[in-house]
Design an enzyme around this catalytic site. Sequence first.
Site, PDB file in Angstrom:
ATOM      1  N   LYS A 250      -2.934  60.819  59.785  1.00  0.00           N
ATOM      2  CA  LYS A 250      -1.503  60.615  59.558  1.00  0.00           C
ATOM      3  C   LYS A 250      -1.340  59.396  58.658  1.00  0.00           C
ATOM      4  O   LYS A 250      -1.775  58.292  58.991  1.00  0.00           O
ATOM      5  CB  LYS A 250      -0.774  60.389  60.885  1.00  0.00           C
ATOM      6  CG  LYS A 250       0.713  60.156  60.676  1.00  0.00           C
ATOM      7  CD  LYS A 250       1.408  59.679  61.933  1.00  0.00           C
ATOM      8  CE  LYS A 250       2.655  58.894  61.565  1.00  0.00           C
ATOM      9  NZ  LYS A 250       3.274  58.257  62.718  1.00  0.00           N
TER      10      LYS A 250
ATOM     11  N   GLY B 250      10.574  53.212  66.533  1.00  0.00           N
ATOM     12  CA  GLY B 250      10.809  52.439  67.749  1.00  0.00           C
ATOM     13  C   GLY B 250      12.267  52.096  68.022  1.00  0.00           C
ATOM     14  O   GLY B 250      12.569  51.371  68.965  1.00  0.00           O
TER      15      GLY B 250
END
Lengths: 67, 257
Positions: free
Chosen positions: B100, B161
């Site tokens: 990723k 987040g």
Amino acid sequence: MAKIQLNGKKISIKSKFSIQDLLKKYKLEKKKIAIEYNGSIIPKINYNKKYLKNNDKVEIVHFIGGG
Amino acid sequence: MKKNILKVAGKSLKSRLIVGTGKYKSFFETAKAIKASGAEMVTVAVRRVNILDKKKPILTDYLNPKKIIFLPNTAGCFNSEDALRTLRLAREMGGWKLVKLEVLGDKKTLYPNMIETIKSTKILVKEGFKVMVYCTDDPLLAKKLEDNGASAIMPLASPIGSGLGLQNKINISLIIKQSKVPVIVDAGIGTASDATIAMELGCDGVLINSAIANAKKPILMAQAFKDAVISGRNSYLAGRMQKNYFATPSSPIKGLI
């Protein structure tokens, strides 16, 4: 005796010390880590052939938790 | 991509939920949450080994890469060079080419630097990597990534987040409609219903870390996400009813007394 930089820290090692010996010293499993030696990745099969010399820079990394 | 198997980068996954392994209180909790989530793929970061503490537990004591797919990430990399260095090390470590990529552009928002991201994608694809790419929700840039060989497009729902959920459903929908590779919403999902919304839009999967790890009960939240992703997918496949401005009775008028 040689002084190398391991993961940003200066350490002293004996002469004729290989990357394999370094892993043994720090009790690290070959299959769980990867090594960069003076900016180049060292394939695992070469760990016992690669001897460390003064001022070498070694980075040992592993997988940690991350998103 | 209509069936209930997520095919991404040569892997077939029964679960459309991918989870991150960061921010948990312990590795024990990480492993338990992953099990509860039903995820078959987890993201991991690459960092220096702590050489001063030989006895410190490590992630791979708790998660076996032979049993669960490790997706190494480039979290914390702010330029192409660092991202490439990290992923080449990851390849050497694990022996697999599935990664990723995320190249960040700003410390405060962790917003992706798409110029460096596209540059890195090109190089990694050339080197034989299968690259799942974290990106902005700009359809043009998403297309550019696909054209350059990305194995999956991973647009953010909102900043990493933040837990702000899907902020631009239109853009995510446009990306889904145009993409031939899987679209996996990454970053910003705050709670289980956010994941359902993303899946209802037709996303191929979602990637969750903070929303599970920072929940009061992470293992229960992992389970909630598992169900939410399945519900969202089924709802997408079922096809929602049309929206109407006025009411239509659910009970028949005929035979009314």
